[in-house]
Design an enzyme around this catalytic site. Structure first.
Site, mmCIF file in Angstrom:
data_model
loop_
_atom_site.group_PDB
_atom_site.id
_atom_site.type_symbol
_atom_site.label_atom_id
_atom_site.label_comp_id
_atom_site.label_asym_id
_atom_site.label_seq_id
_atom_site.Cartn_x
_atom_site.Cartn_y
_atom_site.Cartn_z
ATOM 1 N N GLN A 120 47.737 34.745 41.618
ATOM 2 C CA GLN A 120 46.862 34.912 40.458
ATOM 3 C C GLN A 120 47.370 34.143 39.240
ATOM 4 O OE1 GLN A 120 44.364 37.586 41.243
ATOM 5 N NE2 GLN A 120 43.160 36.537 39.691
ATOM 6 N N LYS A 148 48.306 41.904 39.426
ATOM 7 C CA LYS A 148 47.493 42.453 40.524
ATOM 8 C C LYS A 148 47.928 43.882 40.758
ATOM 9 C CE LYS A 148 44.295 40.969 43.381
ATOM 10 N NZ LYS A 148 43.352 39.838 43.264
ATOM 11 N N ASP A 198 38.777 44.048 43.586
ATOM 12 C CA ASP A 198 39.220 43.211 44.705
ATOM 13 C C ASP A 198 38.717 43.974 45.932
ATOM 14 O OD1 ASP A 198 41.224 40.752 45.136
ATOM 15 O OD2 ASP A 198 41.623 42.162 46.752
ATOM 16 N N THR A 201 32.597 34.942 42.367
ATOM 17 C CA THR A 201 33.625 34.437 43.296
ATOM 18 C C THR A 201 32.966 33.630 44.413
ATOM 19 O OG1 THR A 201 34.842 36.460 42.805
ATOM 20 C CG2 THR A 201 35.700 35.085 44.569
#
Ligand code: GLU
Length: 458
Positions: free
Chosen positions: A124, A139, A179, A223
């Site tokens: 990330q 994360k 996520d 995404t």
């Protein structure tokens, strides 16, 4: 250093700076195999930049960037609908704040452990840098399994998780998002609990929010859309387009669904999708309305898609990469496309592979694809559209504004073009034309390393 599978850096064996650093990272982070893999993949490509910028070596940038600024591990107790008590483990790894507040999603999946969260957090850092937006890398998540849980159970889990995590968050400190296993429903429960505990409607503390309470248009699609836009740029640089291409997609979650949507808008035919039970082949092209109904509304399985659509067949187990295609978009999870799959894809004439998921392609498979001349886009470039649109959501929250779909989508397209071009030109500049792995790693690393130098030894 002995060449065990875990410690070999084949392309950097000659690099005397990187090898001992990697050996030390293995020693200090034992058992974290996905983290080792993510670090190795970056370090393998940094030789030329460290040779040109010795100040990075002197300032111990590699040692610092591979050590998270802060790692949080906490207990998450919750009770199910029958009153039974469960205990899960919560994580937040605040990896790097060189470019902005820690930014990155939360994953709820039984496979989550510290090594997985660290691999995702490490990736990330570079992904977020590549977007050109002011966001650091982090994360988090939990080994909680949301599968089969009621809305009430999900809510109680999210409330317990946020009861601990809230003290570490803030719009200028750390901004989580979704996520795997964390979507709009979970972000709603997490935001509600944050607001209740802090007594602040701090909309910029989480992204992926609902549209009526601080969320941004295009974040849901971003995404998957971004991954396809990146693929279109890669093909354009080779004088081709997505129009008329046959695309194999793995996964059927948020990334896969919107990759399919954008690919179809650009004239491609998407013939596969999958979940952990198996995959669907639909030669006529995936019926996206049906897939959305099953997955988004019903939280169902792809087998049901084949039951309801005469043109489609369901094949249990792995094997989606055996379906001949021009373009492959792995959008499921880490290490889902292996060396044998890459060999099959190459044999079937694949032209481009772009990672919608984080690190879905094993290092051996990446090598096969690159050696065969396939255009390969690593996740930290190809799937950066999600986090980039999160940064656009933060911008809208900070200015109490909300933008139209078309304006936001145009910003996303610009960002994906920018990421593509900076990976492309960086790879050329370092003598590896067409190598997007080298381009992404070096371009992201330089931005973070320069900020670290400027900010002193912290
Ligand atoms: N989980 C997504 C990623 O892997 C999005 C993170 C975010 O929006 O903060 O990049």
């Amino acid at each position: 250093m002995t060449a065990t599978p875990d410690s070999a850096i084949p392309h950097a064996a000659e690099n005397r700076v990187i090898e001992p650093l990697y050996a030390e990272i293995l020693r200090r982070n034992q058992g974290e195999k996905e983290f080792h893999q993510a670090v190795r993949e970056v370090l393998e490509t940094l030789g030329p930049v460290l040779a040109q910028r010795p100040e990075f070596v002197d300032a111990r940038i590699i040692e610092r960037i591979t050590e998270p600024e802060r790692q949080l591990i906490f207990r998450v107790p919750w009770s199910d609908d029958s009153g039974d008590i469960h205990v899960n483990r919560g994580f937040r790894v605040e990896f790097s704040s060189s470019l902005g507040p820690y930014k990155g999603g939360l994953r709820f999946h039984p496979s989550v452990n510290l090594g997985i969260v660290k691999f995702l957090g490490f990736e990330q850092i570079f992904k977020n840098a590549l977007t050109g937006m002011p966001i650091g890398g982090g994360k988090g998540g939990s080994d909680f399994d949301p599968k089969g849980r009621s809305d009430a159970e999900i809510m109680r889990f999210c409330q317990s998780f946020m009861t601990e995590l809230h003290r570490h968050l803030g719009e200028y400190t750390d901004v989580p998002a979704g996520d795997i296993g964390v979507g709009g429903r979970e972000i709603g429960f997490l935001f509600g609990q944050y607001k209740r505990i802090t007594n602040r409607f701090e909309s910029g503390v989480l992204t992926g929010k609902g549209l009526g309470w601080g969320g941004a248009l295009v974040r849901t699609e971003a995404t998957g859309y971004g991954c396809v836009l990146f693929t279109a740029e890669m093909l354009r640089s080779r004088g081709e387009s997505l129009d008329g291409q046959r695309i194999a997609v793995s996964g059927s979650g948020n990334v896969a669904i919107y990759a399919i949507e954008k690919a179809q808008q650009l004239g491609a035919t998407v013939i596969t999708c999958s979940d952990s039970d198996g995959y669907v082949v639909d030669e006529k092209g995936i019926d996206l309305a049906l897939l959305k109904e099953i997955k988004e509304a019903g939280r169902g399985r792809v087998a049901e898609y084949a039951e309801r659509r005469a043109e489609a067949v369901f094949v249990p187990g792995t094997g989606v990469w055996n379906v001949p295609c021009d373009v492959a978009l792995p959008c499921a999870t880490q290490n889902e496309l292996h060396e044998a799959d890459a060999l099959t894809l190459v044999r079937n004439g694949v032209k481009a592979v772009a990672e919608g998921a984080n690190m879905p392609t094993t290092p051996e498979a990446v090598r096969v694809l690159q050696e065969a001349g396939v255009a390969f886009a690593p996740g930290k470039a190809a799937n950066a559209g999600g986090v980039a649109t999160s940064a656009l959501e933060m911008q809208q929250n900070a200015s109490r504004d909300s933008w139209t779909f078309s304006h936001t989508e145009e910003r996303l397209a610009e960002i994906m073009r920018h990421i593509h071009d900076s990976c492309y030109t960086t790879a050329e500049r370092y003598g590896r034309p067409g190598n997007y792995v080298v381009g992404a790693n070096i371009a992201g690393f330089e931005l973070v390393a320069d900020a670290m130098l400027a900010q002193g030894l912290i």
